[in-house]
Design a protein around this motif. Structure first.
Motif, PDB file in Angstrom:
ATOM      1  N   LEU A   1     -45.599  -3.904   3.796  1.00 45.41           N
ATOM      2  CA  LEU A   1     -44.801  -4.540   4.843  1.00 45.41           C
ATOM      3  C   LEU A   1     -44.530  -3.573   5.995  1.00 45.41           C
TER       4      LEU A   1
ATOM      5  N   ASN B   1     -50.820  -4.981   0.716  1.00 43.17           N
ATOM      6  CA  ASN B   1     -49.476  -5.295   0.209  1.00 43.17           C
ATOM      7  C   ASN B   1     -48.348  -4.551   0.904  1.00 43.17           C
TER       8      ASN B   1
ATOM      9  N   GLY C   1     -37.814  -8.355   2.177  1.00 43.17           N
ATOM     10  CA  GLY C   1     -38.956  -8.731   1.358  1.00 43.17           C
ATOM     11  C   GLY C   1     -39.568  -7.575   0.599  1.00 43.17           C
ATOM     12  N   THR C   2     -39.040  -6.356   0.802  1.00 43.80           N
ATOM     13  CA  THR C   2     -39.557  -5.198   0.068  1.00 43.80           C
ATOM     14  C   THR C   2     -39.209  -5.343  -1.404  1.00 43.80           C
TER      15      THR C   2
ATOM     16  N   LYS D   1     -44.725  -5.383  -0.715  1.00 42.35           N
ATOM     17  CA  LYS D   1     -44.269  -6.763  -0.939  1.00 42.35           C
ATOM     18  C   LYS D   1     -44.427  -7.234  -2.376  1.00 42.35           C
TER      19      LYS D   1
END
Length: 168
Positions: free
Chosen positions: A155, A153, A47-48, A131
């Motif tokens: 992760l 924001n 999800g980065t 993210k």
């Protein structure tokens, strides 16, 4: 996999070399090369969409520390920043990356230069897995506002700490 940060320029807890120390042109009494160190990271979480990097001195005698380098919007495929990537004139940052204002008052890396006799200072380099592909900041955005955006924001993050002390 663990998110980790390493460097070819220094090891965790070790002193930073003179090539990374603030140069004389800044007028704080240091005579280093003012080159940002090489940084490499691995293990970014799923999800980065981008990375951010900053360098912070929590030991600065300011009451709020000192921001030496802030970079955001580093593309997700990036896994390292080259030696001297923090030099705005060098053109070494990945396309799309944005350096924002430091406590020196302008974007770009400004190396360590603690007051003489103040003891060793820690320079905490942090890479953030973000993210969002871009954060809503500009080159003149303060490090505190960038930190606020990163708070909501991020992760994962990884740190690497170097030291420097001026005895005279």
């Amino acid at each position: 996999m663990t998110f980790t940060l390493t460097s070819d320029s220094f090891k965790e807890g070790a002193p930073l070399g003179m090539e990374h120390i603030l140069s004389a042109e800044y007028g704080f009494g240091c005579g280093g090369g003012n080159k940002s160190p090489h940084l490499r990271w691995s293990g970014a979480p799923e999800g980065t969409k981008s990375f951010a990097v900053h360098c912070f001195d929590p030991d600065a005698p300011t009451g709020s520390g000192f921001w030496h380098w802030v970079v955001v919007n580093i593309p997700a495929g990036t896994t390292e920043l080259a030696l001297d990537a923090g030099n705005p004139k060098a053109g070494l940052l990945p396309k799309g990356a944005l350096q924002t204002r430091t406590d020196f008052g302008a974007p770009g890396y400004g190396g360590p230069c603690p007051p003489p006799g103040h003891g060793p200072h820690r320079y905490v380099f942090t890479v953030f897995a973000v993210k969002e592909a871009t954060l809503p900041v500009a080159a003149d955005t303060s490090a505190a506002i960038v930190g606020f955006q990163l708070h909501f924001n991020t992760l994962a993050k990884a740190t690497l700490t170097g030291t420097f002390e001026r005895t005279a």
